[in-house]
Design a protein around this motif. Structure first.
Motif, short mmCIF file in Angstrom:
data_model
loop_
_atom_site.label_atom_id
_atom_site.label_comp_id
_atom_site.label_asym_id
_atom_site.label_seq_id
_atom_site.Cartn_x
_atom_site.Cartn_y
_atom_site.Cartn_z
N GLY A 411 14.32 58.89 43.65
CA GLY A 411 13.64 57.61 43.55
C GLY A 411 12.16 57.67 43.24
N LEU A 412 11.63 58.84 42.89
CA LEU A 412 10.22 58.93 42.51
C LEU A 412 10.05 58.57 41.04
N GLN A 413 8.87 58.08 40.71
CA GLN A 413 8.56 57.78 39.32
C GLN A 413 8.17 59.07 38.61
N GLN A 414 8.85 59.37 37.52
CA GLN A 414 8.57 60.61 36.80
C GLN A 414 7.15 60.63 36.22
N LYS A 415 6.64 59.47 35.85
CA LYS A 415 5.28 59.42 35.31
C LYS A 415 4.26 59.79 36.38
N ASP A 416 4.58 59.46 37.64
CA ASP A 416 3.69 59.84 38.74
C ASP A 416 3.72 61.36 38.95
N VAL A 417 4.90 61.94 38.84
CA VAL A 417 5.02 63.39 38.97
C VAL A 417 4.18 64.08 37.91
N LEU A 418 4.27 63.58 36.67
CA LEU A 418 3.53 64.20 35.57
C LEU A 418 2.03 64.00 35.73
N GLU A 419 1.64 62.83 36.24
CA GLU A 419 0.22 62.56 36.44
C GLU A 419 -0.39 63.49 37.49
N VAL A 420 0.35 63.71 38.57
CA VAL A 420 -0.13 64.61 39.61
C VAL A 420 -0.14 66.05 39.09
N LEU A 421 0.92 66.41 38.37
CA LEU A 421 1.04 67.76 37.83
C LEU A 421 -0.13 68.10 36.91
N GLU A 422 -0.59 67.10 36.19
CA GLU A 422 -1.68 67.30 35.24
C GLU A 422 -2.99 67.66 35.95
N LEU A 423 -3.10 67.33 37.22
CA LEU A 423 -4.31 67.61 37.97
C LEU A 423 -4.24 68.92 38.75
N THR A 424 -3.11 69.60 38.66
CA THR A 424 -2.94 70.84 39.41
C THR A 424 -3.17 72.05 38.51
N SER A 425 -3.10 73.24 39.12
CA SER A 425 -3.28 74.47 38.35
C SER A 425 -2.09 74.75 37.43
N LEU A 426 -1.01 74.00 37.56
CA LEU A 426 0.15 74.18 36.68
C LEU A 426 -0.04 73.50 35.33
N ALA A 427 -1.07 72.69 35.20
CA ALA A 427 -1.28 71.94 33.96
C ALA A 427 -1.56 72.90 32.81
N CYS A 428 -0.74 72.81 31.77
CA CYS A 428 -0.94 73.58 30.54
C CYS A 428 -0.24 72.82 29.42
N PRO A 429 -0.61 73.05 28.17
CA PRO A 429 0.00 72.28 27.07
C PRO A 429 1.52 72.32 27.05
N ILE A 431 3.80 72.78 29.52
CA ILE A 431 4.42 71.98 30.58
C ILE A 431 4.17 70.50 30.37
N LEU A 432 2.95 70.13 30.01
CA LEU A 432 2.63 68.72 29.84
C LEU A 432 3.34 68.12 28.63
N ASP A 433 3.41 68.86 27.54
CA ASP A 433 4.10 68.35 26.35
C ASP A 433 5.59 68.16 26.62
N LYS A 434 6.22 69.15 27.25
CA LYS A 434 7.65 69.03 27.57
C LYS A 434 7.87 67.95 28.62
N GLY A 435 6.93 67.82 29.55
CA GLY A 435 7.05 66.76 30.56
C GLY A 435 7.02 65.38 29.94
N ARG A 436 6.14 65.18 28.97
CA ARG A 436 6.07 63.88 28.29
C ARG A 436 7.34 63.63 27.48
N ALA A 437 7.86 64.68 26.87
CA ALA A 437 9.11 64.53 26.12
C ALA A 437 10.24 64.10 27.04
N ILE A 438 10.31 64.69 28.23
CA ILE A 438 11.33 64.30 29.21
C ILE A 438 11.10 62.87 29.67
N LEU A 439 9.85 62.51 29.93
CA LEU A 439 9.53 61.17 30.41
C LEU A 439 9.94 60.11 29.39
N ASP A 440 9.71 60.40 28.10
CA ASP A 440 10.03 59.44 27.04
C ASP A 440 11.43 59.62 26.48
N CYS A 441 12.15 60.64 26.98
CA CYS A 441 13.46 61.00 26.41
C CYS A 441 13.35 61.17 24.90
#
Length: 502
Positions: A411-429, A431-441
């Motif tokens: 029940g979490l919003q995937q866009k929130d997961v990606l937004e938080v992820l972008e602020l962590t040390s895991l943020a890299c092109p 992961i973020l590009d694939k995350g957006r692709a998943i978010l937008d299907c």
């Protein structure tokens, strides 16, 4: 004396391979057509417990109340007991007798209550629906064995769909569990993605900034796929003389307009060029370019160079290298790190091994293709390096996909997961590009999923020879394979999300 049955009667209906099953004479839906092969009168029966329908011959139907005491003990399976409980609950709620309330309204109400978690027409049948009447199984196979062991059925049973063409019915099997109901929502009829047209004649700003002085050599290129198209575009726009070939000839048209030459076979490319690059789908396709009909070997001489850019294993690269060297030619493997966008922008990373003089002769081409090139010595080292990097990328994307699937499930919003992820040390092109692709299907192929799975498979093969454990890679590989089975082989590697979700 045979009984006459009418709409709403509660009955025991017998189907081949199953015990007598509690049901109700019902009006068939539009999709349940009456089979022509039945002999004598037939009735459409709704089966309690499984919520399925079938056309049953009159000789195989008995009154429920009249034969209840005899037939209620005909089977001891959990599914059968659930069916009996369902019909008894139906009777208790509606007091269904010939002079009782309207049976159709009661039946419709019950069906609506008991069918909330069942999808009427699923794109793919669930495990219980593989128990069709055509499967000749003994009553013991329907007994009280554990659910997992019930999968050990005959080969014919596993291949029969939920609707049998011979009997034109759906078998009286138990409904799917609530925990698996979401599986019925998996996408069906996945179509091949449409690759956007590439503007071959427009030079990217990155390429302009490189200010490359092209080599005077003539270069050939085999394969104008997702990666090959972007690479050749930059070779042409940087001023190199290029000869192209592709399995489907129409893909060469735009490159010819941009200044390339087009020939009919791989051997024609080698004959026309000083150095030939190959970038095809997989190791087998790479070997076909060399050893196949009108292949590269027929025109290789001591004056020719051959550069293999296909993602392959070290053994395949060494086999190709030996064949080229045996004809006097020079061989270089040049593995590519990057995807469609990097290929078109000219920002790939190239991993080379083999003939050092050939590596030096290709430098202006490598400058046009990427931002850096590395030389690793003996043939096979570049392939090994590439597979190690693909392992890291493949497992990372799989982990991202599973995390996004879990977030959606809880029940979490995937866009929130990606937004938080972008602020962590895991943020890299990546992961973020694939995350957006998943978010937008949006799974338009950058790096096709089947190519990523192929690289993981090659990596596992390499590790197996060395007895090196790769449990995470093995697990990720299975999820990629599952996404391929769902129809996402030609989509981007981020479509592994569909394999993780379903």
């Amino acid at each position: 004396m045979s009984e006459e049955f009418k709409l709403g009667d509660l009955v025991w209906a017998k189907m081949k391979g199953f015990p007598p099953w509690p049901g109700r004479v019902s009006n068939p839906s539009k999709e349940i057509k009456k089979p022509a092969a039945k002999k004598g009168p037939t009735f459409c029966v709704f089966f309690f417990g499984s919520n399925n329908y079938a056309w049953i011959e009159k000789a195989n139907i008995q009154s429920y109340h009249q034969h209840k005491d005899t037939l209620i003990s005909s089977s001891k399976t959990g599914q059968f007991k659930s069916a009996v409980e369902a019909i008894e609950d139906f009777i208790a709620k509606g007091e269904v007798f010939e002079d009782g309330p309207d049976p159709d309204s009661l039946f419709d109400r019950l069906k609506e209550e008991t069918n909330t978690d069942v999808v009427a027409k699923s794109p793919k049948p669930t495990k219980p629906r593989k128990e069709t009447p055509k499967a000749k199984r003994s009553e013991s196979s329907l007994g009280s064995r554990p659910a997992k062991k019930r999968r050990e059925s005959t080969a014919s049973n596993s291949n029969i769909s939920s609707t049998s063409p011979a009997l034109n019915h759906v078998s009286p099997v138990p409904p799917p569990r609530k925990s698996t109901s979401t599986l019925l929502n998996r996408p069906a009829n996945i179509t091949r993605p449409v690759t956007p047209l590439l503007d071959v004649e427009t030079m990217s700003q990155t390429l302009k900034d490189k200010n490359i002085l092209p080599s005077n050599l003539k270069f050939g290129f085999l394969g104008l796929g997702i990666m090959g198209s972007g690479i050749v575009k930059n070779l042409i726009n940087s001023g190199h003389h290029v000869v192209v070939w592709n399995r489907t000839e129409d893909k060469c048209t735009d490159f010819v307009k941009a200044g390339a030459e087009s020939v009919l076979t791989p051997s024609d490319v080698v004959a026309s060029a000083d150095i030939t690059f190959s970038c095809v789908a997989n190791p087998q396709a790479a070997k076909d370019m060399i050893f196949g009909n009108c292949g590269v070997l027929t025109e290789i001489t001591s004056e020719k160079g051959y550069v293999e850019m296909t993602g392959i294993d070290a053994e395949t690269s060494q086999d190709i290298g030996e064949a080229i060297n045996a004809k006097g030619g020079r061989f270089l493997e040049a593995q590519v790190q990057g995807s469609k966008v990097q290929a078109e922008e000219g920002t790939l990373v190239l991993l080379a091994a083999g003939d050092r003089t050939l590596f030096d002769d290709c430098q202006t081409c490598f400058e046009a293709m990427g931002k850096n090139s590395f030389y690793f010595g003996d043939i096979g080292n570049a392939s090994k390096m590439n597979l190690v990097l693909q392992l890291v990328a493949g497992v990372t994307i799989a982990g991202l996909a599973e995390g996004m699937a879990l977030a959606d499930r809880i029940g979490l919003q995937q866009k929130d997961v990606l937004e938080v992820l972008e602020l962590t040390s895991l943020a890299c092109p990546a992961i973020l590009d694939k995350g957006r692709a998943i978010l937008d299907c949006d799974f338009q192929p950058q790096l096709p999923l089947q190519h990523m799975q192929k690289d993981l498979r090659l990596t596992l093969g390499m590790s197996d020879q060395l007895e090196q454990n790769l449990p995470l890679t093995a697990a990720a590989n299975e999820v990629y394979k599952h996404a391929k089975r769902l129809g996402y082989a030609d989509y981007d590697a981020s479509a592994i999300y569909m394999g993780a979700k379903f």
